[in-house]
Design an enzyme around this catalytic site. Structure first.
Site, PDB file in Angstrom:
ATOM      1  N   CYS A  21       0.835  -1.207   0.000  1.00  0.00           N
ATOM      2  CA  CYS A  21       0.000   0.000   0.000  1.00  0.00           C
ATOM      3  C   CYS A  21       0.869   1.255   0.000  1.00  0.00           C
ATOM      4  CB  CYS A  21      -0.926  -0.001   1.215  1.00  0.00           C
ATOM      5  SG  CYS A  21      -2.001   1.459   1.252  1.00  0.00           S
ATOM      6  N   LYS A  60       1.711  -9.287  -0.101  1.00  0.00           N
ATOM      7  CA  LYS A  60       1.752  -8.505  -1.335  1.00  0.00           C
ATOM      8  C   LYS A  60       2.837  -7.451  -1.189  1.00  0.00           C
ATOM      9  CE  LYS A  60      -0.846  -4.990  -3.840  1.00  0.00           C
ATOM     10  NZ  LYS A  60      -2.076  -4.187  -3.856  1.00  0.00           N
ATOM     11  N   HIS A  88       2.856  -6.477  -7.041  1.00  0.00           N
ATOM     12  CA  HIS A  88       2.287  -5.361  -7.785  1.00  0.00           C
ATOM     13  C   HIS A  88       3.394  -4.843  -8.690  1.00  0.00           C
ATOM     14  CE1 HIS A  88      -0.728  -2.114  -8.162  1.00  0.00           C
ATOM     15  NE2 HIS A  88       0.339  -1.423  -8.530  1.00  0.00           N
TER      16      HIS A  88
END
Length: 119
Positions: A21, A60, A88
């Protein structure tokens, strides 16, 4: 280092740690992609979860500024025993208007044996 989990692992199928994030509130709080610059903390978090949960642990990440560091991080994460790794295809600074780096994800899949989820 101690971590508190709320709820029961019987309530979910897996536990995913979002280390990708890029939101400012996450970074300022030392969460999300801020963890990507703290490999020892990443190792501690993931190892603690893997050793203490009976459900799969995944995480992630985003790409680091260079590929060698990214692959090194991915290998360290793999060695923690996670079941899968979502990558990502952008760095922390990049946003959706930037192209996803699919070549980087492909290079990671060639170096890592656990499942890689392309994000």
């Amino acid at each position: 280092m101690k971590y508190l989990l709320v709820g029961s692992q019987n309530d979910v199928a897996a536990f995913d740690v979002n280390m990708g994030c890029p939101k400012e509130f996450s970074i300022k709080g030392g969460m999300g992609s801020a963890l990507l610059t703290q490999p020892e903390k990443v190792r501690d978090i993931l190892t603690t979860l893997v050793e203490n949960l009976e459900i799969p642990v995944t995480c992630k990440i985003r790409l680091l500024s260079n590929m060698e560091d990214t692959i090194s991080l991915c290998k360290m994460i793999e060695n923690c025993g996670v079941a899968a790794l979502a990558v990502h295809g952008r760095t922390r600074e990049e946003r959706p208007q930037h192209p996803n780096n699919n070549e980087a994800i492909q290079r990671i899949t060639q170096q890592i044996s656990i499942p890689i989820i392309a994000k």
